[in-house]
Design an enzyme around this catalytic site. Structure first.
Site, PDB file in Angstrom:
ATOM      1  N   MET A  15     -11.886  -5.018   5.226  1.00 52.12           N
ATOM      2  CA  MET A  15     -11.068  -4.105   6.030  1.00 52.12           C
ATOM      3  C   MET A  15     -10.798  -4.715   7.405  1.00 52.12           C
ATOM      4  O   MET A  15     -11.731  -5.082   8.124  1.00 52.12           O
ATOM      5  CB  MET A  15     -11.774  -2.766   6.213  1.00 52.12           C
ATOM      6  CG  MET A  15     -11.967  -1.952   4.941  1.00 52.12           C
ATOM      7  SD  MET A  15     -10.438  -1.463   4.123  1.00 52.12           S
ATOM      8  CE  MET A  15      -9.547  -0.639   5.435  1.00 52.12           C
ATOM      9  N   ASP A  28      -7.124  -5.866   4.281  1.00 52.63           N
ATOM     10  CA  ASP A  28      -6.525  -4.531   4.226  1.00 52.63           C
ATOM     11  C   ASP A  28      -6.442  -3.887   5.605  1.00 52.63           C
ATOM     12  O   ASP A  28      -7.451  -3.482   6.180  1.00 52.63           O
ATOM     13  CB  ASP A  28      -7.375  -3.656   3.284  1.00 52.63           C
ATOM     14  CG  ASP A  28      -6.687  -2.343   2.957  1.00 52.63           C
ATOM     15  OD1 ASP A  28      -5.556  -2.139   3.395  1.00 52.63           O
ATOM     16  OD2 ASP A  28      -7.313  -1.532   2.246  1.00 52.63           O
ATOM     17  N   MET A  62     -11.934   5.202  -0.926  1.00 50.25           N
ATOM     18  CA  MET A  62     -12.568   5.513   0.369  1.00 50.25           C
ATOM     19  C   MET A  62     -13.143   6.908   0.252  1.00 50.25           C
ATOM     20  O   MET A  62     -12.660   7.863   0.875  1.00 50.25           O
ATOM     21  CB  MET A  62     -11.523   5.410   1.494  1.00 50.25           C
ATOM     22  CG  MET A  62     -11.174   3.976   1.843  1.00 50.25           C
ATOM     23  SD  MET A  62      -9.621   3.850   2.762  1.00 50.25           S
ATOM     24  CE  MET A  62      -8.478   3.875   1.397  1.00 50.25           C
ATOM     25  N   SER A 113       0.835  -1.203   0.000  1.00 54.19           N
ATOM     26  CA  SER A 113       0.000   0.000   0.000  1.00 54.19           C
ATOM     27  C   SER A 113       0.863   1.243   0.000  1.00 54.19           C
ATOM     28  O   SER A 113       1.621   1.498   0.945  1.00 54.19           O
ATOM     29  CB  SER A 113      -0.911   0.017   1.229  1.00 54.19           C
ATOM     30  OG  SER A 113      -1.508   1.299   1.316  1.00 54.19           O
ATOM     31  N   HIS A 136      -8.305   1.533  -4.237  1.00 52.70           N
ATOM     32  CA  HIS A 136      -9.270   1.390  -3.144  1.00 52.70           C
ATOM     33  C   HIS A 136      -9.879   2.762  -2.883  1.00 52.70           C
ATOM     34  O   HIS A 136      -9.204   3.656  -2.360  1.00 52.70           O
ATOM     35  CB  HIS A 136      -8.520   0.849  -1.915  1.00 52.70           C
ATOM     36  CG  HIS A 136      -9.351   0.730  -0.674  1.00 52.70           C
ATOM     37  ND1 HIS A 136      -8.805   0.538   0.577  1.00 52.70           N
ATOM     38  CD2 HIS A 136     -10.698   0.756  -0.479  1.00 52.70           C
ATOM     39  CE1 HIS A 136      -9.762   0.473   1.483  1.00 52.70           C
ATOM     40  NE2 HIS A 136     -10.927   0.615   0.878  1.00 52.70           N
ATOM     41  N   HIS A 179      -1.308  -1.361  -4.249  1.00 54.29           N
ATOM     42  CA  HIS A 179      -2.571  -0.950  -3.631  1.00 54.29           C
ATOM     43  C   HIS A 179      -2.548   0.568  -3.436  1.00 54.29           C
ATOM     44  O   HIS A 179      -1.648   1.116  -2.789  1.00 54.29           O
ATOM     45  CB  HIS A 179      -2.736  -1.675  -2.292  1.00 54.29           C
ATOM     46  CG  HIS A 179      -4.053  -1.438  -1.621  1.00 54.29           C
ATOM     47  ND1 HIS A 179      -5.203  -2.121  -1.966  1.00 54.29           N
ATOM     48  CD2 HIS A 179      -4.404  -0.593  -0.622  1.00 54.29           C
ATOM     49  CE1 HIS A 179      -6.202  -1.701  -1.210  1.00 54.29           C
ATOM     50  NE2 HIS A 179      -5.749  -0.761  -0.385  1.00 54.29           N
ATOM     51  N   MET A 215      -8.546   8.708  -0.486  1.00 48.80           N
ATOM     52  CA  MET A 215      -9.385   9.165   0.643  1.00 48.80           C
ATOM     53  C   MET A 215      -9.818  10.601   0.415  1.00 48.80           C
ATOM     54  O   MET A 215      -9.031  11.425  -0.064  1.00 48.80           O
ATOM     55  CB  MET A 215      -8.592   9.103   1.941  1.00 48.80           C
ATOM     56  CG  MET A 215      -8.009   7.747   2.234  1.00 48.80           C
ATOM     57  SD  MET A 215      -7.041   7.793   3.743  1.00 48.80           S
ATOM     58  CE  MET A 215      -6.420   6.120   3.784  1.00 48.80           C
ATOM     59  N   ASP A 235      -4.592   3.829  -2.153  1.00 52.89           N
ATOM     60  CA  ASP A 235      -5.674   4.253  -1.260  1.00 52.89           C
ATOM     61  C   ASP A 235      -6.087   5.693  -1.529  1.00 52.89           C
ATOM     62  O   ASP A 235      -5.316   6.619  -1.281  1.00 52.89           O
ATOM     63  CB  ASP A 235      -5.197   4.160   0.194  1.00 52.89           C
ATOM     64  CG  ASP A 235      -5.083   2.732   0.671  1.00 52.89           C
ATOM     65  OD1 ASP A 235      -6.063   1.986   0.544  1.00 52.89           O
ATOM     66  OD2 ASP A 235      -4.000   2.370   1.165  1.00 52.89           O
TER      67      ASP A 235
HETATM   68  C1  DX5 Z   1      -6.438   2.094   5.387  1.00 53.76           C
HETATM   69  C2  DX5 Z   1      -5.968   1.706   3.994  1.00 53.76           C
HETATM   70  C3  DX5 Z   1      -4.934   0.645   3.990  1.00 53.76           C
HETATM   71  C4  DX5 Z   1      -3.632   1.080   4.630  1.00 53.76           C
HETATM   72  C5  DX5 Z   1      -2.920  -0.121   5.165  1.00 53.76           C
HETATM   73  O1  DX5 Z   1      -7.503   2.951   5.293  1.00 53.76           O
HETATM   74  O2  DX5 Z   1      -7.074   1.232   3.236  1.00 53.76           O
HETATM   75  O3  DX5 Z   1      -4.713   0.171   2.681  1.00 53.76           O
HETATM   76  O4  DX5 Z   1      -2.790   1.750   3.721  1.00 53.76           O
HETATM   77  O5  DX5 Z   1      -1.807   0.291   5.859  1.00 53.76           O
HETATM   78  P1  DX5 Z   1      -1.088  -0.621   6.953  1.00 53.76           P
HETATM   79  O6  DX5 Z   1      -0.615  -1.860   6.223  1.00 53.76           O
HETATM   80  O7  DX5 Z   1       0.029   0.230   7.435  1.00 53.76           O
HETATM   81  O8  DX5 Z   1      -2.095  -0.965   7.992  1.00 53.76           O
HETATM   82 ZN    ZN Z   2      -6.676   0.193   1.279  1.00 52.48          ZN
END
Ligand code: DX5
Ligand code: ZN
Length: 218
Positions: free
Chosen positions: A139, A177, A70, A10, A68, A35, A39, A37
């Site tokens: 999650m 995740d 969010m 990620s 992903h 991956h 947000m 993310d």
């Molecule tokens: C959290 C993200 C994850 C995050 C995971 O909201 O969706 O993908 O980056 O990070 P680690 O592996 O550090 O928990």
């Molecule tokens: Zn994620």
């Protein structure tokens, strides 16, 4: 049971000032997916990166870009993320009143479709969508931040989901995740997961390439 194992580093935990080196590191590793993310500060209490950053990452890699989302109203941005270079998109069940339609749109644009579920969302809520998707992003932390601890109850949810997928002979991958480490990876795979997303445990490791290999053979 689908025994496929994939590691998806990620990039939330990567060094944004040296993104090119971070992508190259993953390019030269055993990881199959990146991956990414996204947000928006509304669906989750944090803002990360978006379309222009993913466009640049796409140009630097031939690996699978797993986006992903969010964000609220994710359906508005599916095509834009496709153009930016996404190969697969997971969107949250909690943010998608017209989830089935969004899945159809993702497929019509030639991508694999995933449904992401928050820790409090029961596996049962996937019942009427599971046959139409390619993966579940389960999650194992509350979305929004990297570096959180794995929520142990996720293991029960993985087993429940694995049972449904196997009993119905579905071709659906289980992606986990959040909070994945060298210490819990084996237990997560053994419960029936296929894809481990790993941010901190890869990018903050002394040797990220080795960390990916160790996760894979956990
Ligand atoms: C959290 C993200 C994850 C995050 C995971 O909201 O969706 O993908 O980056 O990070 P680690 O592996 O550090 O928990
Ligand atoms: Zn994620």
């Amino acid at each position: 049971m689908n025994n496929k194992r994939i590691i998806a580093p990620s990039f939330l935990a990567s060094d944004f000032l040296h993104l090119q080196q971070e992508v190259e590191l993953v390019n030269n590793s055993a990881a199959e997916w990146l991956h990414l993310d996204v947000m928006d500060g509304r669906f989750v209490p944090n803002i990360s990166f978006g379309i222009p950053v993913i466009e640049h990452i796409r140009k630097a890699t031939n690996k699978v870009c797993d986006v992903h989302l969010m964000i609220v109203e994710p359906e508005k941005y599916i095509e834009a993320f496709r153009i930016a270079g996404a190969d697969r998109i997971s969107l949250h069940i909690e943010a998608s009143p017209n989830l089935h339609r969004s899945i159809q749109v993702i497929h019509s644009l030639g991508m694999q479709a995933g449904v992401a579920v928050n820790p409090h969302t029961p596996i049962d809520s996937l019942q009427d969508i599971i046959a139409d998707i390619d993966y579940v992003n389960l999650m194992s932390v509350n979305p929004g931040f990297g570096g959180q601890s794995f929520i142990p109850h996720t293991l029960t949810k993985i087993k429940q989901l694995r049972k449904i997928i196997d009993e119905n002979k579905l071709n659906v991958l289980i992606e986990i995740d959040g909070g994945v480490t060298q210490q819990n990876a084996k237990e997560i795979f053994d419960a029936g997961a296929n894809v481990l997303v790993a941010g901190s445990s890869v990018f903050r490791a002394a040797n990220p390439k080795e960390a990916i290999e160790n996760l894979l053979k956990a």
